[in-house]
Design an enzyme around this catalytic site. Structure first.
Site, PDB file in Angstrom:
ATOM      1  CE1 TYR A 145     -30.355  46.740 -75.759  1.00  0.00           C
ATOM      2  CE2 TYR A 145     -30.383  44.579 -74.390  1.00  0.00           C
ATOM      3  CZ  TYR A 145     -30.381  45.293 -75.504  1.00  0.00           C
ATOM      4  OH  TYR A 145     -30.211  44.660 -76.767  1.00  0.00           O
ATOM      5  CG  ASP A 240     -37.217  45.060 -69.686  1.00  0.00           C
ATOM      6  OD1 ASP A 240     -36.982  43.781 -69.346  1.00  0.00           O
ATOM      7  OD2 ASP A 240     -36.434  45.399 -70.673  1.00  0.00           O
ATOM      8  CE  LYS A 268     -30.587  39.126 -70.754  1.00  0.00           C
ATOM      9  NZ  LYS A 268     -30.788  40.448 -70.600  1.00  0.00           N
TER      10      LYS A 268
HETATM   11  C1  LIG Z   1     -31.242  41.109 -72.002  1.00  0.00           C
HETATM   12  C2  LIG Z   1     -32.391  42.189 -71.701  1.00  0.00           C
HETATM   13  C3  LIG Z   1     -33.377  42.535 -72.969  1.00  0.00           C
HETATM   14  C4  LIG Z   1     -33.160  41.883 -74.223  1.00  0.00           C
HETATM   15  O1  LIG Z   1     -33.365  40.491 -74.360  1.00  0.00           O
HETATM   16  P1  LIG Z   1     -32.614  39.744 -75.340  1.00  0.00           P
HETATM   17  O2  LIG Z   1     -33.233  38.161 -75.204  1.00  0.00           O
HETATM   18  O3  LIG Z   1     -31.246  39.795 -75.570  1.00  0.00           O
HETATM   19  O4  LIG Z   1     -33.305  40.224 -76.702  1.00  0.00           O
HETATM   20  C5  LIG Z   1     -34.277  43.277 -72.788  1.00  0.00           C
HETATM   21  N1  LIG Z   1     -34.495  44.030 -71.362  1.00  0.00           N
HETATM   22  C6  LIG Z   1     -33.619  43.777 -70.492  1.00  0.00           C
HETATM   23  C7  LIG Z   1     -33.734  44.544 -69.085  1.00  0.00           C
HETATM   24  C8  LIG Z   1     -32.465  42.925 -70.656  1.00  0.00           C
HETATM   25  O5  LIG Z   1     -31.448  42.679 -69.656  1.00  0.00           O
END
Ligand SMILES: *Cc1c(COP(=O)(O)O)cnc(C)c1O
Length: 430
Positions: A145, A240, A268
């Site tokens: 994701y 990511d 995060k």
């Molecule tokens: C949570 C998440 C996102 C998106 O972050 P948001 O602040 O919710 O837009 C992107 N990449 C990873 C790996 C994530 O866990």
């Protein structure tokens, strides 16, 4: 047994004004049935709901709260700046301080741009990679994701998986056409794809540890292969690390595995519980970002002073010695308790664990890619989730999410949780 009359009432009212009653789909409890809890406050390892119940929290706002709720250092930092104004739309010295802390911490980052969410970070990193290479296509891996921007919302794990609609409505087919999806942990598939199309690919984006389909670890050599093959074809490798950054170690997954990506996405944890994201990497690539270069990216609240203050306070706590050893010990303790409970009760389950992250997949033996994870027993997870919740342990309301341990979880929190795990395995057996 716990009762939730007030939460149910609040949820009904919310549904009148907000789609599904929630501002992010997984919060709606659709994958475990029933009505979500409305939370009124958090302190350390605990959260409290509208009906006055208390839970040990392993969702941690989906990852950011690695120090627990309302940590005094972060609260103090926020209170200190908030009275001086909440946003200026002009540079502040503190933005440079947070940028410097991140550059010093994360091995591959030489320059960094702050944004307001992980979605924005990943979307912008992809744009920079395209601007830098002059190519359109990107490669992502099934189940990873990277936020909800159009081109990345293909086989995107978690929320999307829960609702059985891996491809969202409203994403133009033309967008998705430039996104190639390959199986996670499959070096051979990547190698085949690049032999054919390598010169057309701008970026490979990956969660170095996949944490949005539950927790799935990279197999030995997978990340190294990504690094080698992307380098050969002049492709920008994007890690990511929105979850793994400052979670797996102070330098993230790239430090843990010793692999240097070209660009990194963060989010995060670096916001200390406030909305922040960031993307950064090689100077040569980041110099393509406006106003230095031709790739446009902007944000009214980017580098927001309150969020930045929270982020700085967070990183200062995390660079103290011993933090990640303590976190990992806690994560391992719970993961081995889950594995033991599965063994003792005869309920087959696969437990994946790395540092302070873990997840349990019922009814399967292997969980190293999306396809395998999708075969796990969702009904058993549903029963497990509710039995734990009724006993005061708040886990993710979906089998496709990772559990997070924080520094605030005490030994007695962990022992209490383990006691409830053992009880729960006895119940869900029938
Ligand atoms: C949570 C998440 C996102 C998106 O972050 P948001 O602040 O919710 O837009 C992107 N990449 C990873 C790996 C994530 O866990």
């Amino acid at each position: 047994m716990m009762k939730w009359p007030k939460s149910s009432r609040l949820f009904k009212t919310a549904g009148r004004y907000i789609p599904g009653g929630v501002n992010s789909p997984v919060r709606a409890f659709r994958n475990v049935g029933g009505s979500p809890l409305f939370i009124t406050r958090g302190k350390g390892s605990k959260i409290f709901d509208a009906d006055g119940n208390r839970y040990i929290d392993y969702v941690a706002s989906w990852g950011p709260l690695i120090l627990g709720h309302a940590h005094p250092s972060i609260t103090r930092a926020i209170l200190k700046v908030i009275a001086k104004g909440t946003s200026f739309g002009a540079p502040t010295e503190q933005e440079t301080e947070l940028a410097r802390l991140i550059v010093q911490a994360v091995p591959s980052i030489e320059m960094i741009r702050l944004v307001s969410s992980g979605t924005e970070a990943a979307m912008s990193a992809i744009r920079v990679a395209r601007g830098y290479t002059g190519r359109d296509r990107i490669i992502k891996f099934a189940g990873c994701y990277h936020g909800h921007s159009d081109g990345l919302l293909v086989k995107a794990g978690s929320g999307a998986t829960t609702f059985g609609t891996p491809d969202s409505a409203g994403v133009p087919r033309d967008y998705a056409r430039n996104t190639i999806v390959l199986p996670y942990n499959d070096s051979e598939a990547l190698s085949r794809c690049l032999r054919k199309d390598g010169s057309k690919v701008a970026a490979i984006i990956v969660e170095p540890v996949a944490a949005n389909i539950g927790l799935v670890l990279p197999e030995p050599g997978f990340l190294k292969t990504l690094r080698k093959l992307s380098h050969q074809d002049g492709i920008v490798l994007i890690f990511d690390e929105v979850i793994t950054g400052f979670r797996l170690g102070y330098g993230g997954a790239q430090e843990y595995y010793g692999i240097r990506p070209d660009l990194t996405c963060l989010g995060k944890i670096i916001g200390g519980g406030l909305p922040v994201g960031a993307y950064g990497g090689k100077r040569e690539i980041m110099e393509k970002v406006a106003p230095l270069g031709p790739v446009y990216q902007a944000g009214t609240l980017s580098g927001n002073p309150v969020a930045v203050a929270a982020g700085i306070a967070m990183l200062k706590e995390l660079r103290k010695p011993g933090v990640y050893v303590r976190l990992a010990r806690k994560g391992e303790k719970l993961a081995s308790a889950l594995a033991a409970a599965s063994e003792d009760s005869g309920i087959p389950a696969r437990v994946n664990n790395l540092g302070s992250m873990f997840s349990i997949f019922f009814g399967i033996e292997e969980a190293s890619n999306y396809e395998q994870v999708l075969k796990s027993d969702r009904e058993l997870y549903r029963r497990f989730f509710w039995a734990m919740l009724e006993r005061g342990v708040y886990l993710a309301p979906s089998p496709f999410e990772t559990a997070f341990v924080s520094l605030a979880h005490s030994e007695s929190d962990l022992d209490f949780t383990i006691e409830k795990i053992i009880e729960t395995f006895r119940i869900i057996k029938t």
